[in-house]
Design a protein around this motif. Structure first.
Motif, mmCIF file in Angstrom:
data_model
loop_
_atom_site.group_PDB
_atom_site.id
_atom_site.type_symbol
_atom_site.label_atom_id
_atom_site.label_comp_id
_atom_site.label_asym_id
_atom_site.label_seq_id
_atom_site.Cartn_x
_atom_site.Cartn_y
_atom_site.Cartn_z
ATOM 1 N N THR A 107 1.552 7.841 -11.031
ATOM 2 C CA THR A 107 1.943 7.651 -9.631
ATOM 3 C C THR A 107 3.421 7.984 -9.430
ATOM 4 O O THR A 107 3.793 8.664 -8.464
ATOM 5 C CB THR A 107 1.661 6.200 -9.191
ATOM 6 N N GLY B 145 7.786 2.060 2.302
ATOM 7 C CA GLY B 145 6.648 2.702 1.649
ATOM 8 C C GLY B 145 6.934 3.033 0.200
ATOM 9 O O GLY B 145 6.069 2.879 -0.676
ATOM 10 N N VAL B 146 8.153 3.473 -0.066
ATOM 11 C CA VAL B 146 8.519 3.813 -1.437
ATOM 12 C C VAL B 146 8.621 2.554 -2.300
ATOM 13 O O VAL B 146 8.238 2.557 -3.471
ATOM 14 C CB VAL B 146 9.828 4.631 -1.452
ATOM 15 N N PHE C 129 6.778 0.003 -1.895
ATOM 16 C CA PHE C 129 5.353 -0.284 -2.102
ATOM 17 C C PHE C 129 4.775 0.632 -3.190
ATOM 18 O O PHE C 129 4.069 0.187 -4.095
ATOM 19 C CB PHE C 129 4.630 -0.066 -0.763
ATOM 20 N N ALA C 130 5.089 1.905 -3.102
ATOM 21 C CA ALA C 130 4.471 2.882 -3.992
ATOM 22 C C ALA C 130 5.058 2.842 -5.397
ATOM 23 O O ALA C 130 4.325 2.933 -6.390
ATOM 24 C CB ALA C 130 4.632 4.281 -3.408
ATOM 25 N N SER D 21 5.186 1.282 -10.818
ATOM 26 C CA SER D 21 3.847 1.846 -10.805
ATOM 27 C C SER D 21 3.599 2.617 -12.089
ATOM 28 O O SER D 21 4.505 2.796 -12.910
ATOM 29 C CB SER D 21 3.688 2.771 -9.600
ATOM 30 N N PRO E 13 5.241 -1.790 -6.700
ATOM 31 C CA PRO E 13 4.344 -2.630 -5.891
ATOM 32 C C PRO E 13 4.648 -4.125 -6.003
ATOM 33 O O PRO E 13 4.631 -4.832 -4.990
ATOM 34 C CB PRO E 13 2.956 -2.337 -6.461
ATOM 35 N N GLU F 86 2.438 -1.765 8.213
ATOM 36 C CA GLU F 86 2.986 -1.513 6.876
ATOM 37 C C GLU F 86 3.589 -2.797 6.298
ATOM 38 O O GLU F 86 3.327 -3.150 5.157
ATOM 39 C CB GLU F 86 4.051 -0.410 6.925
ATOM 40 N N ASP G 68 -0.180 0.794 -6.710
ATOM 41 C CA ASP G 68 -0.081 2.041 -7.464
ATOM 42 C C ASP G 68 -0.795 3.189 -6.744
ATOM 43 O O ASP G 68 -0.340 4.333 -6.774
ATOM 44 C CB ASP G 68 -0.711 1.821 -8.856
#
Lengths: 437, 346
Positions: free
Chosen positions: B305, B64-65, B67-68, B301, B71, A73, A89
């Motif tokens: 998304t 992860g959040v 990233f989401a 994002s 970004p 990750e 996205d």
């Protein structure tokens, strides 16, 4: 050496290493859950001991899977920042969903399972391992959806200088993802079956704990046989899907240079990448490649020369890894089929048990070869047809990438050796005695 | 609006991660100072054993959040902090493996190796997280293309290191309180003594950090400029963070360990949110030119998304919190010798 090649090597090291541990956790958790369920149903203590014995190997693997998974990750941000900002996205959200819906569940309940043998009722305890097993496979599903999007991007549009999501449903239900999920999960279940059968064979050959390992062997055999069949049948369909959506990968894995109708399949072939031809082509089966790829022996299969040189993947590596994977896949089906016929008199066939013991590494090789084909065969794209790998790398210094790569190789070698040592030691020692703990 | 909600959730996820893994990392750091023999060391491992794995997933989710939802922030943050994050990664790897490998072989040298790994990994992880966040509060040298113009040494500036010290002490106290509430006997007594001292150290670290924040960052400007955030900090800083710190001390004196741990948790969350709220709407301020900063506006994002992720977060995270709370409740009792009698009990 530039940051690109170093980052690619580092990602390869981190992914290969991570995937040494993940597949076993996927299948073994299900087998353990079944063992514990049989224990709950029948009250037969031996199944409880089986769950404990295999569970310990699971825990060692799981810990390695967790710590090496974080690396993957992080690397998207550290080494592939341009990729991350361009497709985050879509890709980022899939990773975040994986962590939220699956990984939490898995990591939380594995600890409960490991530490509550005497505190939960047998039934409740079995539920915790089922949660872990389900969450493990669910976790794989989300990761594979994310990878499938890199292989065959759908449900997006290029807007604001990046790929933006337009159809989430299309991303999670596209056929390429479903193929990859079935293919990879089956591979993991086959690998787990081989592992359990091989370890059991070791003890059966020594004629110790014969009931314990005979049962383990047969349980794993069922899983291995079922998913070997699934893998061969679905693997063919997966190949046809690749032909449809990734023509360069298909041409590379078959080393097909010229666009050909009635494309043959050769029994023996040696690619000559430099001169855009093959050194040797022997034993042509007319129309077989067209048949396999498009289910029509007269279909036209596009050759590599149809694509610009800078859009072709490395041919030899794709070609070889494809053949290793497929060859081993058929071998697995054969070994499982033999096992099915010998299942009730295993001790009479030490040659088979010995074969299964030495076969333990084979599904690992097949799985790594499969990922090599999937990822190398996708090159030069990081997202097929959308973004090239060379455009994805972070603006980092060569020295940074080099030092971290060396550190990964060093640390992973040490940890891998320690994990392997622990697993072998535990396997040799065998299950604990029959007295309840 | 969606971006702002995600900004808040982003901060909250990091705060929860610090609150939960904080006690593991702190306890790992403290282990050589509190545990004398193998039995006590095993008790320390067992105190974290059922939780560390699930706690670490909050880091993966927070990452992860990032990233989401943002970004560009993920890309710039992780590539800029490359060397620091690689070190963090290796620290966490050694910490995690130590947890699972130590008890597998009953050999003194084997155990020693993993004890060192645990302590070094925990300490380094706490330090680096503090250094990273202090640098984010302060701003890092990123140019107009989001390319980092510095090195690992750039991050080890006085304010960054101060952040590192704050995190190490904050987590150490958090872990110490956890140890006190999970144990009895000499280990418990040692944890009790240590907790008072660590609290004093934390008070000093926090005061110095807050003062340095005035000079090194623009966090306070943000509070003063933004009327909404002028009101919020009045609630956020004195009432939550400061009173949580005070209450931690009060509960330590009264040996009410669960309450002390909750107060300490609240202090960690309050401290994190104090910093995060001060950043708003920046995710990564540029120290070269404020115009080059990564903000929620240039990094977010697409609305689609963000909406999907919000749906997932609002439905799934409460469930996660519920079952993790159940696990904490399930393993709430003090560790008994019988818990350690079996191999799988560390």
């Amino acid at each position: 050496m530039d940051a690109l090649i170093l980052s690619r090597l580092q990602f390869a090291v981190a992914t290969y290493f991570h995937f040494l541990f993940v597949p076993l956790t996927l299948g073994l958790s299900i087998l353990i859950a079944i063992m514990e369920t049989i224990f709950v149903r029948t009250g037969d203590e031996e199944y409880r001991r089986m769950a404990k014995f295999w569970g310990k190997i699971f825990l060692i693997n799981f810990a390695m899977g967790v710590v090496t998974g974080i690396t993957l990750e992080f690397q998207f941000g550290t080494n592939w920042s341009r990729y991350s900002s361009y497709v985050g996205d879509i890709f980022g959200s899939l990773l975040a969903i994986e962590a939220t819906v699956a990984f939490f569940l898995e990591s939380t309940f594995i600890a409960v399972w490991a530490l509550s043998w005497n505190r939960l009722s047998p039934k409740a305890h079995a539920v915790t391992i089922w949660l872990v097993a389900a969450a493990s496979s669910l976790s794989a599903v989300w990761i594979l959806i994310a990878n499938a999007w890199m292989q065959h991007p759908v449900g997006y549009t290029i807007r604001n200088g990046r790929a933006e999501l337009t159809d989430f449903f299309a991303v999670v239900t596209q056929s390429f993802a479903i193929h990859q999920i079935i293919h990879t999960l089956s591979a993991a279940y086959i690998l787990s079956a081989f592992f359990v059968m091989g370890v059991s064979a070791y003890h059966l050959l020594k004629k110790q704990h014969t009931s314990f390992f005979g049962r383990s062997f047969r349980l794993a055999l069922v899983m291995g046989l079922v998913f070997s069949i699934v893998e061969v049948v679905q693997g063919h369909m997966h190949g046809a899907e690749v032909a449809r959506v990734q023509p360069t990968k298909l041409a590379a894995m078959e080393s097909l240079w010229d666009t050909t109708a009635h494309a043959p399949q050769y029994l023996f072939l040696v690619p000559d990448e430099k001169n855009e031809r093959n050194f040797i082509e022997l034993g042509a089966i007319p129309g077989a490649l067209s048949m396999l790829a498009y289910h029509d022996s007269s279909a036209t299969v596009r050759g590599l020369k149809d694509f610009p040189r800078d859009e072709r993947p490395p041919v030899t590596l794709s070609f070889i890894s494809f053949r290793i994977m497929v060859g081993l896949g058929f071998l697995f089906l054969a070994l499982m089929t033999v096992g099915w016929f010998l299942r009730n008199r295993l001790e009479e066939h030490p040659w088979y048990l010995k074969t299964m013991l030495y076969a333990i590494p084979l599904p690992y090789i097949a799985a790594q070869a499969g990922w090599t084909l999937a990822e190398v065969g996708r090159q030069p794209w990081v997202v097929y047809g959308v973004m090239k790998t060379s455009d994805a790398v972070s603006p980092i210094a060569v020295s940074q990438a080099l030092v971290s790569l060396l550190a990964f190789v060093g640390v992973y070698s040490l940890l891998g050796a320690a994990a392997l040592y622990l697993i072998i030691m535990h396997v040799r020692r065998g299950p604990e005695s029959g007295q309840p703990a | 609006m969606l971006e702002s909600i995600w900004f808040f959730l982003w901060g909250l996820l990091w705060a929860i991660y610090f609150m939960l893994d904080g006690f593991d990392l702190g306890l790992g750091t403290l282990m050589p100072f509190v545990a004398r023999d193998d039995m006590e060391k095993r008790t320390v491992y067992r105190a974290m054993g059922p939780f560390w794995d699930g706690n670490e997933v909050w880091l993966i989710t927070a990452g992860g959040v990032t990233f989401a939802a943002f970004p560009l922030a993920y890309a710039v943050m992780f590539s800029s902090l490359y060397s620091a994050l690689m070190l963090l990664l290796f620290a966490l790897i050694f910490r995690g493996v130590a947890m699972e490998f130590r008890g597998q072989i009953h050999h003194e040298k084997w155990k020693k190796v993993w004890d060192y790994s645990l302590t070094a990994g925990s300490f380094l992880a706490a330090l680096l997280l503090g250094v990273a966040f202090a640098n984010i509060f302060q701003g890092i040298p990123i140019d107009e293309k989001g390319v980092y113009q510095g090195s690992l040494i750039t991050l080890l500036n006085p304010y960054g290191l101060l952040g590192g010290v704050l995190f190490v002490v904050m987590f150490a106290l958090h872990g110490c309180i956890w140890l006190a509430l999970k144990t009895e006997g000499p280990l418990h007594d040692r944890a009790t003594t240590l907790a008072s001292r660590l609290w004093t150290a934390l008070l000093a670290a926090a005061v110095i950090f807050l003062a340095a924040t005035w000079f090194a960052t623009r966090l306070y400007d943000n509070y003063l400029e933004n009327p909404l955030f002028f009101v919020v900090p009045i609630l956020l800083i004195p009432i939550i963070a400061v009173s949580a710190l005070v209450m931690t001390r009060v509960y330590i004196s009264r040996t009410r360990w669960w309450e002390a741990w909750f107060a300490s948790s609240l202090f960690i969350v309050g401290t994190t949110l104090f910093g995060v709220a001060g950043l708003y709407p920046h995710l990564l301020p540029s120290s070269i030119n404020p115009a080059y900063s990564v903000t929620i506006h240039n990094a977010a994002s697409s609305p689609l998304t963000l909406k999907i992720m919000l749906g997932v977060a609002l439905t799934v995270i409460p469930v996660v919190i519920a079952y993790q709370a159940w696990v904490y409740h399930f393993f709430k009792d003090k560790i008994q010798p019988s818990d350690l009698a079996h191999d799988e009990g560390y």
